[in-house]
Design a protein around this motif. Structure first.
Motif, PDB file in Angstrom:
ATOM      1  N   MET A 286      26.368  51.841 -14.137  1.00 44.61           N
ATOM      2  CA  MET A 286      25.025  51.324 -13.863  1.00 44.61           C
ATOM      3  C   MET A 286      24.694  51.446 -12.373  1.00 44.61           C
ATOM      4  O   MET A 286      23.599  51.881 -11.993  1.00 44.61           O
ATOM      5  CB  MET A 286      24.951  49.864 -14.311  1.00 44.61           C
ATOM      6  N   LYS A 287      25.652  51.077 -11.539  1.00 42.73           N
ATOM      7  CA  LYS A 287      25.398  51.117 -10.093  1.00 42.73           C
ATOM      8  C   LYS A 287      25.378  52.555  -9.569  1.00 42.73           C
ATOM      9  O   LYS A 287      24.641  52.869  -8.632  1.00 42.73           O
ATOM     10  CB  LYS A 287      26.438  50.275  -9.368  1.00 42.73           C
ATOM     11  N   GLU A 288      26.164  53.427 -10.188  1.00 43.88           N
ATOM     12  CA  GLU A 288      26.119  54.834  -9.790  1.00 43.88           C
ATOM     13  C   GLU A 288      24.755  55.435 -10.125  1.00 43.88           C
ATOM     14  O   GLU A 288      24.273  56.338  -9.433  1.00 43.88           O
ATOM     15  CB  GLU A 288      27.233  55.621 -10.486  1.00 43.88           C
ATOM     16  N   ARG A 289      24.108  54.894 -11.147  1.00 45.97           N
ATOM     17  CA  ARG A 289      22.764  55.355 -11.510  1.00 45.97           C
ATOM     18  C   ARG A 289      21.678  54.629 -10.691  1.00 45.97           C
ATOM     19  O   ARG A 289      20.498  54.793 -10.969  1.00 45.97           O
ATOM     20  CB  ARG A 289      22.522  55.129 -13.011  1.00 45.97           C
ATOM     21  N   LYS A 290      22.122  53.832  -9.702  1.00 47.91           N
ATOM     22  CA  LYS A 290      21.218  53.153  -8.753  1.00 47.91           C
ATOM     23  C   LYS A 290      20.436  51.996  -9.384  1.00 47.91           C
ATOM     24  O   LYS A 290      19.337  51.670  -8.942  1.00 47.91           O
ATOM     25  CB  LYS A 290      20.225  54.141  -8.116  1.00 47.91           C
ATOM     26  N   TYR A 291      21.001  51.376 -10.404  1.00 52.41           N
ATOM     27  CA  TYR A 291      20.388  50.182 -10.980  1.00 52.41           C
ATOM     28  C   TYR A 291      21.196  48.967 -10.541  1.00 52.41           C
ATOM     29  O   TYR A 291      22.424  49.035 -10.443  1.00 52.41           O
ATOM     30  CB  TYR A 291      20.332  50.275 -12.502  1.00 52.41           C
ATOM     31  N   GLU A 292      20.504  47.854 -10.280  1.00 54.31           N
ATOM     32  CA  GLU A 292      21.152  46.701  -9.677  1.00 54.31           C
ATOM     33  C   GLU A 292      20.994  45.426 -10.503  1.00 54.31           C
ATOM     34  O   GLU A 292      20.078  45.305 -11.323  1.00 54.31           O
ATOM     35  CB  GLU A 292      20.566  46.452  -8.279  1.00 54.31           C
ATOM     36  N   LEU A 293      21.899  44.492 -10.209  1.00 52.05           N
ATOM     37  CA  LEU A 293      21.824  43.160 -10.794  1.00 52.05           C
ATOM     38  C   LEU A 293      21.222  42.195  -9.783  1.00 52.05           C
ATOM     39  O   LEU A 293      21.517  42.272  -8.590  1.00 52.05           O
ATOM     40  CB  LEU A 293      23.224  42.657 -11.170  1.00 52.05           C
ATOM     41  N   LEU A 294      20.368  41.318 -10.265  1.00 48.19           N
ATOM     42  CA  LEU A 294      19.835  40.238  -9.441  1.00 48.19           C
ATOM     43  C   LEU A 294      20.705  39.005  -9.601  1.00 48.19           C
ATOM     44  O   LEU A 294      21.192  38.722 -10.700  1.00 48.19           O
ATOM     45  CB  LEU A 294      18.411  39.883  -9.877  1.00 48.19           C
TER      46      LEU A 294
ATOM     47  N   GLN B  52      37.295  42.820 -19.683  1.00 50.43           N
ATOM     48  CA  GLN B  52      36.826  43.019 -18.311  1.00 50.43           C
ATOM     49  C   GLN B  52      36.898  44.485 -17.896  1.00 50.43           C
ATOM     50  O   GLN B  52      36.018  44.973 -17.180  1.00 50.43           O
ATOM     51  CB  GLN B  52      37.640  42.156 -17.355  1.00 50.43           C
ATOM     52  N   MET B  53      37.921  45.200 -18.353  1.00 47.10           N
ATOM     53  CA  MET B  53      38.035  46.632 -18.055  1.00 47.10           C
ATOM     54  C   MET B  53      36.785  47.378 -18.499  1.00 47.10           C
ATOM     55  O   MET B  53      36.229  48.193 -17.754  1.00 47.10           O
ATOM     56  CB  MET B  53      39.257  47.223 -18.781  1.00 47.10           C
ATOM     57  N   ASP B  54      36.331  47.093 -19.717  1.00 45.94           N
ATOM     58  CA  ASP B  54      35.161  47.791 -20.256  1.00 45.94           C
ATOM     59  C   ASP B  54      33.903  47.443 -19.471  1.00 45.94           C
ATOM     60  O   ASP B  54      33.094  48.317 -19.142  1.00 45.94           O
ATOM     61  CB  ASP B  54      34.970  47.425 -21.729  1.00 45.94           C
ATOM     62  N   VAL B  55      33.725  46.144 -19.167  1.00 44.67           N
ATOM     63  CA  VAL B  55      32.523  45.710 -18.452  1.00 44.67           C
ATOM     64  C   VAL B  55      32.465  46.326 -17.054  1.00 44.67           C
ATOM     65  O   VAL B  55      31.418  46.792 -16.608  1.00 44.67           O
ATOM     66  CB  VAL B  55      32.482  44.170 -18.372  1.00 44.67           C
ATOM     67  N   VAL B  56      33.596  46.329 -16.360  1.00 41.94           N
ATOM     68  CA  VAL B  56      33.643  46.894 -15.005  1.00 41.94           C
ATOM     69  C   VAL B  56      33.292  48.379 -15.028  1.00 41.94           C
ATOM     70  O   VAL B  56      32.574  48.881 -14.158  1.00 41.94           O
ATOM     71  CB  VAL B  56      35.042  46.663 -14.385  1.00 41.94           C
ATOM     72  N   GLU B  57      33.760  49.092 -16.054  1.00 40.05           N
ATOM     73  CA  GLU B  57      33.476  50.525 -16.150  1.00 40.05           C
ATOM     74  C   GLU B  57      31.982  50.775 -16.360  1.00 40.05           C
ATOM     75  O   GLU B  57      31.387  51.635 -15.721  1.00 40.05           O
ATOM     76  CB  GLU B  57      34.289  51.138 -17.294  1.00 40.05           C
ATOM     77  N   VAL B  58      31.357  50.020 -17.260  1.00 46.61           N
ATOM     78  CA  VAL B  58      29.927  50.192 -17.518  1.00 46.61           C
ATOM     79  C   VAL B  58      29.105  49.743 -16.312  1.00 46.61           C
ATOM     80  O   VAL B  58      28.110  50.390 -15.945  1.00 46.61           O
ATOM     81  CB  VAL B  58      29.509  49.408 -18.782  1.00 46.61           C
ATOM     82  N   LEU B  59      29.514  48.662 -15.661  1.00 48.56           N
ATOM     83  CA  LEU B  59      28.794  48.190 -14.476  1.00 48.56           C
ATOM     84  C   LEU B  59      28.883  49.222 -13.351  1.00 48.56           C
ATOM     85  O   LEU B  59      27.899  49.443 -12.619  1.00 48.56           O
ATOM     86  CB  LEU B  59      29.375  46.849 -14.019  1.00 48.56           C
ATOM     87  N   GLY B  60      30.037  49.876 -13.230  1.00 48.00           N
ATOM     88  CA  GLY B  60      30.175  50.936 -12.230  1.00 48.00           C
ATOM     89  C   GLY B  60      29.222  52.080 -12.502  1.00 48.00           C
ATOM     90  O   GLY B  60      28.601  52.625 -11.572  1.00 48.00           O
TER      91      GLY B  60
ATOM     92  N   SER C  26      31.934  37.630 -10.113  1.00 48.75           N
ATOM     93  CA  SER C  26      32.321  38.382  -8.905  1.00 48.75           C
ATOM     94  C   SER C  26      32.056  39.872  -9.025  1.00 48.75           C
ATOM     95  O   SER C  26      31.878  40.565  -8.009  1.00 48.75           O
ATOM     96  CB  SER C  26      33.805  38.154  -8.604  1.00 48.75           C
ATOM     97  N   PHE C  27      32.024  40.398 -10.259  1.00 45.14           N
ATOM     98  CA  PHE C  27      31.789  41.837 -10.446  1.00 45.14           C
ATOM     99  C   PHE C  27      30.390  42.244  -9.969  1.00 45.14           C
ATOM    100  O   PHE C  27      30.182  43.380  -9.532  1.00 45.14           O
ATOM    101  CB  PHE C  27      31.918  42.227 -11.928  1.00 45.14           C
ATOM    102  N   ALA C  28      29.440  41.323 -10.068  1.00 41.34           N
ATOM    103  CA  ALA C  28      28.022  41.669  -9.858  1.00 41.34           C
ATOM    104  C   ALA C  28      27.742  42.239  -8.492  1.00 41.34           C
ATOM    105  O   ALA C  28      26.832  43.059  -8.322  1.00 41.34           O
ATOM    106  CB  ALA C  28      27.157  40.432 -10.107  1.00 41.34           C
ATOM    107  N   PHE C  29      28.517  41.839  -7.485  1.00 38.13           N
ATOM    108  CA  PHE C  29      28.189  42.215  -6.111  1.00 38.13           C
ATOM    109  C   PHE C  29      29.146  43.253  -5.533  1.00 38.13           C
ATOM    110  O   PHE C  29      29.143  43.523  -4.337  1.00 38.13           O
ATOM    111  CB  PHE C  29      28.157  40.945  -5.244  1.00 38.13           C
TER     112      PHE C  29
ATOM    113  N   VAL D  52      18.132  43.904 -13.253  1.00 37.33           N
ATOM    114  CA  VAL D  52      18.556  43.028 -14.341  1.00 37.33           C
ATOM    115  C   VAL D  52      19.004  41.707 -13.726  1.00 37.33           C
ATOM    116  O   VAL D  52      19.847  41.688 -12.827  1.00 37.33           O
ATOM    117  CB  VAL D  52      19.720  43.646 -15.149  1.00 37.33           C
ATOM    118  N   ILE D  53      18.431  40.609 -14.205  1.00 36.77           N
ATOM    119  CA  ILE D  53      18.776  39.301 -13.656  1.00 36.77           C
ATOM    120  C   ILE D  53      19.835  38.631 -14.526  1.00 36.77           C
ATOM    121  O   ILE D  53      19.766  38.674 -15.758  1.00 36.77           O
ATOM    122  CB  ILE D  53      17.523  38.407 -13.508  1.00 36.77           C
ATOM    123  N   MET D  54      20.813  38.035 -13.877  1.00 41.27           N
ATOM    124  CA  MET D  54      21.926  37.412 -14.596  1.00 41.27           C
ATOM    125  C   MET D  54      21.521  36.047 -15.153  1.00 41.27           C
ATOM    126  O   MET D  54      20.690  35.349 -14.575  1.00 41.27           O
ATOM    127  CB  MET D  54      23.131  37.254 -13.662  1.00 41.27           C
ATOM    128  N   PRO D  55      22.151  35.642 -16.249  1.00 39.32           N
ATOM    129  CA  PRO D  55      21.860  34.331 -16.861  1.00 39.32           C
ATOM    130  C   PRO D  55      22.763  33.239 -16.300  1.00 39.32           C
ATOM    131  O   PRO D  55      23.757  33.509 -15.628  1.00 39.32           O
ATOM    132  CB  PRO D  55      22.162  34.579 -18.337  1.00 39.32           C
TER     133      PRO D  55
END
Length: 1000
Positions: free
Chosen positions: A908-916, A898-906, A866-869, A935-938
């Protein structure tokens, strides 16, 4: 005990107990009057206190008005001739006994007992520690140590089939048997028996068939044990005298125990009275007389003092036992000679003396004195021509880097190291490590060094370590010109320089690490070579070692897991209170927890330690072996590796995520690790701010760009970076050392830097700093090394060392800092980790998609689909929610991940990079990967999708496209929930639900 300091005074909190109730006390003291140290050493005292409530204290607290030291209560054994205890359990009798081995031995010695035995349940874990106590070079204890074990005897010689997934049932009733070691032949036989009981005959307990015992009884003495012994059971079941006598023939001595030990048989209805207990013991004595076998009285000791019974009750209640409390559990404490004579007075004075004193001493006299359980010297394995191979590899590589005419500093260092390594017969350790690294590199995985091995130039030249420990220097690869610089910086921090001979840009290297921190000034320390292999390659490298030395020469290093204070408070005491109806104050809970801590809970295996046995020895010369819990495929040493690493070589082939990361990153970018520079200026900016990332610093606390960078990405380390603003690689090494030490940064270096007493460069950050600094101040090398070894282990300074340091004008803050430190990182380890971290940081700046893909691969347990989108704001809100859960102690480790992943994902998105989104035909089963500019998810992020199912999807798609969801389920064996998830989240790529064609 802890103190809260004011300007001139401090308030101390400590606990006082009468062993029935406990109270927290407070006391104001002058910081310079020595009372703090005095109270720390105080064990028994008389106190005048005033009860009071303190803010933030949940219970009433005592304020100390007067405190007077008193003599410890002492129980003496006043008998003219002393007994010997032949049946005693230490803390290594898992979750059953509380006897601290040192306290037990010292009590026996203080009572004047000539010998003392250890007989733990099915194990011999306590041997090395016990021997260490009686043979201590400074304070040996003059008492005979009798090594023994209480085994589990079964009649049938039935091996268990470990290939079956379900454990085979064995309905045999195990009897207890006492086994004492008479001599070294017996010790080796016992080690074999212990090993067989764990590897071949284990069923709920480590069992020993009677035939196997008979085949290995040379050098051993067998006793009938407690009421679970087959002799006592035969009498309890009213078997004939002839049957009982026949059973007793198997043993070398017969055992009887006090009434207290067996009263539960009366409560349980198996016997009617105390007289019945006495009658059984009289029958055992009669059988002994008939067979001419000594009968001995033993205590079956499980704790030292009667008051310690409560701790055993806590352990018993945690395991589901209902009979706990003073009226139901036995006093299995260690008893004096007079106490035991009183126990057996019903046998008559002469017979009581015989079983309590005379016969126990006869058995003790049969035993050789203080048998060493583990050889004292190191027994190294052998590889052919190891001396010559290491010597040649070292000189060849040195010439390759520095030319045929080596600089004096290189020549001298190599000469000195090779003399220590080869002279002490350690070249085989280097050759083993060299072979392992080469094997891993050939298979495409780099290896990272850890610990102090990077202090060795020979290790660097042999390719074992990536850390060059020489002083900073320039090297010209073309004309071999070198320049060594006297600098506190590491080589890569020096200014760029062109070669004065050929004008080519020179390379820079050298991290200024002394060899002595690895092997000592005389090469007396065994080189501990620790290596980090890829976690996905670790099993392969372990198998490679087995190929090198043989399956019977390589064993996993065993560990012992003991009960910790927090586990008692969290898991045990609630059950104890529930069963007893007692309500315990918090202070009393703390006492109970400390009383139970240290008891063996289980065994385990070292994360990557492998013990190597020489060709001319076998494992039973050093230790028994066993399986770790629930793992019948692995064999570990029975003794904890800490007790045998000075006798057997331990190779640390640890699993680590960084070699795996670089394998994937370098493969994707078609580069090698060495292609990633360590002196990139933009990457260095990451460690002091976020400007290089192009993000808003207001979104970061602290505003440091190392989120997701190993070793430097935690909030704690980012706080250190924010405070110190490092600009050089050298400073990053300091930070690495400070962040990994204990009491090195907190309340130590942090305060010194804040107060401007010292700079980041000046504070103690790694253990090597101490030795270098003290030598520079003029202290003798050996003294400097001794101080370093003591401080880095948390043992502080002796008054003599403090005097020497002050005479050589070592600053007072430095002396104070040394006394606070509890553990320190070696500089070589800090350098190795910083090299790895900097290269990952380079990816974050210059190859961000590969950085984020790698980060999510390393932290996939915290990634939720759910974090991806979510957008940046939603991710920030999610992190706040997770932080609230974390503060409320909800969700455990999962929420933290999850706290750490959400922070890094945020970020990533602030730098305008996206997950597929996941793609059935494009996604990797397990890895995030770069695809175009995203970056495509597995598959592995799909909820409830196991690793096998993910692999199955990948295999089946290679055979052809899926015609329908029905067909996909059949081919891949995914479950219905996964299929519905794929459809609901548009992952199925428009695959229809069914093969059937709808015509109308």
């Amino acid at each position: 005990m802890k103190g809260k300091e004011g300007n001139d005074s401090a308030i101390l909190f400590f606990y006082i107990t009468d062993e029935k109730e406990t109270m927290k006390l407070s006391c104001w003291i002058d910081r310079s009057d020595g009372l703090f140290e005095g109270i720390k050493k105080l064990k028994y005292a008389r106190a005048y206190i005033e009860a009071d409530y303190y803010p933030n204290e949940p219970e009433i607290t005592g304020r100390v008005k007067k405190l007077q030291a008193v003599c410890a209560p002492e129980v003496k054994d006043t008998a003219a001739e002393k007994r010997v205890e032949l049946h005693a359990h230490t803390q290594m009798s898992a979750m059953d006994a509380l006897t601290n081995i040192k306290d037990y031995i010292m009590q026996a010695h203080n009572w004047g007992h000539p010998a003392v035995a250890i007989t733990d349940h099915g194990v011999v874990h306590s041997y090395p520690e016990a021997y260490k106590i009686v043979s201590d070079k400074k304070n040996p204890v003059p008492i005979k140590l009798i090594l023994g074990m209480e085994g589990y005897l079964v009649e049938k010689n039935k091996k268990m089939n470990r290939d079956d997934k379900e454990e085979e049932k064995d309905t045999q009733k195990p009897f207890h048997i006492i086994i004492l070691v008479k001599n070294h032949v017996g010790l080796r036989n016992l080690y074999k028996l212990v090993s067989m009981s764990h590897l071949d005959y284990f069923y709920k307990k480590p069992r020993l068939p009677r035939q196997v015992l008979s085949e290995h009884r040379e050098g051993l003495v067998f006793g009938t044990a407690c009421y679970i012994g087959d002799l006592y059971q035969a009498l309890l079941e009213n078997k004939s005298h002839e049957e009982a006598v026949e059973i007793a023939r198997f043993y070398d001595y017969l055992e009887i125990q006090p009434d207290e030990n067996n009263k539960f048989l009366i409560r349980g209805g198996k016997l009617n009275s105390i007289e019945d207990l006495h009658e059984i013991n009289r029958k055992i004595c009669a059988i002994g007389e008939e067979l001419g076998k000594p009968v001995v009285a033993t205590g079956d000791v499980h704790f030292l003092k009667p008051g310690d019974r409560i701790y055993r009750d806590v352990l018993m209640s945690a395991q589901g036992y209902d009979e706990i409390g003073e009226t139901t559990t036995a006093d299995l404490s260690f008893k004096t000679t007079d106490a035991m004579l009183e126990e057996f007075k019903y046998l008559g004075e002469e017979k009581a003396f015989e079983v309590v004193v005379k016969n126990t001493r006869i058995i003790a006299d049969m035993i050789e004195g203080n048998i060493r359980p583990v050889p004292s010297s190191l027994h190294t394995p052998s590889l052919e021509n190891s001396d010559e191979l290491i010597r040649k590899a070292t000189w060849d590589r040195a010439a390759e880097i520095y030319g045929m005419n080596l600089p004096d500093i290189v020549q001298e260092r190599v000469d000195r190291e090779l003399k220590a390594i080869i002279g002490n017969k350690y070249s085989v350790l280097y050759l083993i490590a060299k072979k392992m690294v080469e094997k891993s590199n050939q298979d495409g995985y780099i290896v990272g060094s850890r610990g102090s091995v990077g202090s060795s130039l020979v290790a660097y030249l042999c390719g074992i370590s990536e850390v060059n420990p020489l002083t900073p220097h320039y090297i010209c690869a073309d004309c071999e010109h070198t320049e060594f610089i006297n600098s506190d910086l590491v080589g890569i921090d020096m200014e760029d320089k062109d070669c004065p001979i050929c004008s080519k840009k020179m390379a820079k290297d050298g991290y200024n690490i002394p060899f002595e921190t690895f092997m000592g000034f005389k090469g007396e320390k065994v080189p501990d070579i620790d290596l980090n292999f890829s976690g996905e390659y670790q099993e392969t490298i372990h198998k490679y070692l087995v190929e090198l030395f043989g399956v019977d020469k390589v064993f996993r290093a065993g560990t012992i897991v003991t009960v910790k204070d927090n586990a008692v408070k969290k898991d045990f005491l609630s059950k104890y209170m529930e069963k007893t109806g007692k309500k315990l104050r918090e202070a009393e809970k703390i006492r109970m927890a400390k009383g139970c801590s240290g008891v063996k809970r289980s065994t385990g295996q070292h994360a990557g330690g492998l013990m190597l046995v020489p060709r001319d020895k076998d494992i039973y010369d050093f230790t028994p072996v066993q399986n770790p819990p629930n793992d019948f495929s692995t064999i570990t040493t029975h003794f904890d590796y800490d007790y045998i690493h000075d006798s057997l070589v331990k190779i640390d082939a640890l699993g680590h995520e960084m070699p795996t990361s670089f394998r994937h990153i370098c493969e994707a970018l078609n580069i090698t690790v060495d292609d990633i520079p360590l002196e990139d200026k933009d990457t260095m900016k990451l460690f002091s701010g976020v400007s290089v990332l192009g993000v808003d610093p207001k979104n970061y606390n602290p505003a440091i760009g190392t989120l997701g960078v190993p070793e430097f990405g935690t909030k704690f380390t980012r706080g250190m970076l924010a405070m110190t603003k490092p600009k050089t690689f050298s400073e990053l090494v300091y930070i690495s050392g400070l962040s990994h030490g204990t009491n090195v940064w907190n309340q130590n270096a942090e305060e010194l830097i804040k107060s401007k007493t010292a700079t980041l460069k000046e504070v103690i950050s790694v253990r090597d700093d101490i030795m270098n600094f003290l030598i520079a101040k003029g202290l003798p090398k050996e003294v400097s090394f001794a101080i370093t070894e003591s401080v880095r282990k948390g043992n502080g300074l002796t008054p003599e060392w403090e005097d020497v340091m002050r005479k050589h004008k070592v600053p007072e803050w430095y002396v104070s800092s040394c006394k606070k430190i509890k553990y320190m990182f070696p500089k070589a380890h800090a350098v190795a980790y910083t090299i790895m971290a900097f290269r990952i940081a380079y990816m974050k700046v210059h190859k961000p998609l590969h950085f984020y893909a790698d980060y999510f691969n390393r932290n996939i347990v915290g990634f939720d689909y759910s974090f991806a989108f979510m957008d940046v704001k939603q991710l920030a809100a999610t992190r706040r929610d997770l932080e609230a859960q974390f503060r409320a102690k909800e969700g455990g480790k999962k929420v933290e991940d999850q706290m750490d992943v959400v922070e890094v994902l945020g970020e990533m998105k602030e730098r305008k990079y996206e997950l597929l989104n996941i793609d059935i035909y494009e996604s990797d089963p397990n890895l995030f990967k770069v695809k175009g500019d995203k970056v495509i998810m597995p598959f592995s992020v799909i909820p409830s999708l196991g690793e096998k199912a993910a692999g199955s999807i990948a295999r089946e798609r290679e055979k052809g496209k899926f015609k329908s969801m029905e067909e996909m389920i059949k081919r891949t064996k995914i479950n219905k929930n996964v299929a519905e998830f794929l459809t609901a989240n548009n992952i199925a790529g428009g695959i229809p639900a069914s093969d059937q064609i709808v015509l109308f």
